[in-house]
Structures are given as C-alpha cells and as structure tokens.
Scaffold this motif. Structure first.
Motif, mmCIF file in Angstrom:
data_model
loop_
_atom_site.group_PDB
_atom_site.id
_atom_site.type_symbol
_atom_site.label_atom_id
_atom_site.label_comp_id
_atom_site.label_asym_id
_atom_site.label_seq_id
_atom_site.Cartn_x
_atom_site.Cartn_y
_atom_site.Cartn_z
ATOM 1 N N LEU A 3 0.825 -1.201 0.000
ATOM 2 C CA LEU A 3 0.000 0.000 0.000
ATOM 3 C C LEU A 3 0.862 1.255 0.000
ATOM 4 N N GLU A 4 2.056 1.162 0.589
ATOM 5 C CA GLU A 4 2.985 2.301 0.529
ATOM 6 C C GLU A 4 3.374 2.583 -0.921
ATOM 7 N N GLU A 5 3.590 1.530 -1.676
ATOM 8 C CA GLU A 5 3.920 1.690 -3.096
ATOM 9 C C GLU A 5 2.739 2.295 -3.853
ATOM 10 N N ALA A 6 1.536 1.856 -3.536
ATOM 11 C CA ALA A 6 0.339 2.421 -4.166
ATOM 12 C C ALA A 6 0.265 3.916 -3.887
ATOM 13 N N SER A 7 0.550 4.283 -2.657
ATOM 14 C CA SER A 7 0.530 5.697 -2.281
ATOM 15 C C SER A 7 1.576 6.489 -3.069
ATOM 16 N N ARG A 8 2.764 5.938 -3.195
ATOM 17 C CA ARG A 8 3.823 6.622 -3.966
ATOM 18 C C ARG A 8 3.416 6.767 -5.432
ATOM 19 N N ASP A 44 -2.378 3.098 -12.908
ATOM 20 C CA ASP A 44 -2.572 1.658 -13.127
ATOM 21 C C ASP A 44 -1.748 0.833 -12.136
ATOM 22 N N ALA A 45 -0.517 1.265 -11.874
ATOM 23 C CA ALA A 45 0.335 0.548 -10.921
ATOM 24 C C ALA A 45 -0.249 0.618 -9.511
ATOM 25 N N ALA A 46 -0.775 1.776 -9.139
ATOM 26 C CA ALA A 46 -1.405 1.915 -7.823
ATOM 27 C C ALA A 46 -2.639 1.026 -7.717
ATOM 28 N N GLU A 47 -3.424 0.990 -8.760
ATOM 29 C CA GLU A 47 -4.628 0.153 -8.766
ATOM 30 C C GLU A 47 -4.257 -1.312 -8.604
ATOM 31 N N GLN A 48 -3.218 -1.733 -9.267
ATOM 32 C CA GLN A 48 -2.764 -3.125 -9.171
ATOM 33 C C GLN A 48 -2.290 -3.440 -7.752
ATOM 34 N N ALA A 49 -1.553 -2.537 -7.156
ATOM 35 C CA ALA A 49 -1.067 -2.762 -5.793
ATOM 36 C C ALA A 49 -2.230 -2.876 -4.819
ATOM 37 N N ILE A 50 -3.238 -2.042 -4.984
ATOM 38 C CA ILE A 50 -4.412 -2.100 -4.113
ATOM 39 C C ILE A 50 -5.172 -3.401 -4.338
ATOM 40 N N ARG A 51 -5.313 -3.804 -5.581
ATOM 41 C CA ARG A 51 -6.014 -5.059 -5.886
ATOM 42 C C ARG A 51 -5.304 -6.251 -5.251
ATOM 43 N N VAL A 52 -3.987 -6.288 -5.346
ATOM 44 C CA VAL A 52 -3.215 -7.387 -4.751
ATOM 45 C C VAL A 52 -3.422 -7.414 -3.238
ATOM 46 N N GLU A 53 -3.401 -6.246 -2.616
ATOM 47 C CA GLU A 53 -3.602 -6.187 -1.169
ATOM 48 C C GLU A 53 -5.012 -6.637 -0.781
ATOM 49 N N LEU A 54 -6.010 -6.227 -1.545
ATOM 50 C CA LEU A 54 -7.376 -6.670 -1.278
ATOM 51 C C LEU A 54 -7.495 -8.196 -1.395
ATOM 52 N N GLU A 55 -6.883 -8.751 -2.421
ATOM 53 C CA GLU A 55 -6.916 -10.205 -2.606
ATOM 54 C C GLU A 55 -6.199 -10.921 -1.462
ATOM 55 N N ARG A 56 -5.084 -10.348 -1.027
ATOM 56 C CA ARG A 56 -4.332 -10.945 0.085
ATOM 57 C C ARG A 56 -5.178 -10.946 1.352
ATOM 58 N N ARG A 57 -5.851 -9.820 1.614
ATOM 59 C CA ARG A 57 -6.677 -9.731 2.820
ATOM 60 C C ARG A 57 -7.883 -10.666 2.745
ATOM 61 N N THR A 58 -8.479 -10.761 1.577
ATOM 62 C CA THR A 58 -9.616 -11.672 1.404
ATOM 63 C C THR A 58 -9.175 -13.112 1.651
ATOM 64 N N ALA A 59 -8.033 -13.488 1.103
ATOM 65 C CA ALA A 59 -7.519 -14.846 1.300
ATOM 66 C C ALA A 59 -7.205 -15.092 2.774
#
Length: 71
Positions: A3-8, A44-59
C-alpha cells in the motif's frame, strides 16, 4: 507491491497530471501527452497494488474463518 507503493504511485500520478495541465496551458502538447501517459501508468500501478492487497486480505480472512470452522 504494498500500500505504501500504491501511495507513492498515486503521488507520482498527481505530479504528472499537474505537469500535463501546465503543459497544456503553455501549448506544449507533446510534453503534456507524455505526462498524461506516465500519470496513467502510475495510476494503473497503484490500482494493481491495491487489488493485490485486497486479494491478500480476502484470502487471509477466508483462511482464518476456515480454521475456526474446522475446530
């Protein structure tokens, strides 16, 4: 990515969008176009980072709820 990367990446997108805006006002359309493209890539890179984090939390949530029902 985190999420830090998404913010950057979003900060970079904001910067590139502002530069593009200024370039349009100065009628430097080639430079404006380049900055719009880089802003989009950062978004797009921020969106991908957020999506990965959401998937990780869901799992993780599914994994922890699966352990509770097995006991």
């Amino acid at each position: 990515m985190s999420l830090e990367e998404a913010s950057r990446q979003l900060e970079a997108a904001i910067h590139d969008a502002r530069v593009s805006f200024d370039c349009i006002l100065l009628e430097e359309l080639d430079r404006a176009h380049i900055n719009v493209i880089t802003a989009r890539a950062a978004t797009d890179a921020a969106e991908q980072a957020i999506r990965v984090e959401l998937e990780r939390r869901t799992a993780a949530e599914q994994g922890s709820s699966g352990q509770s029902s097995a006991e």
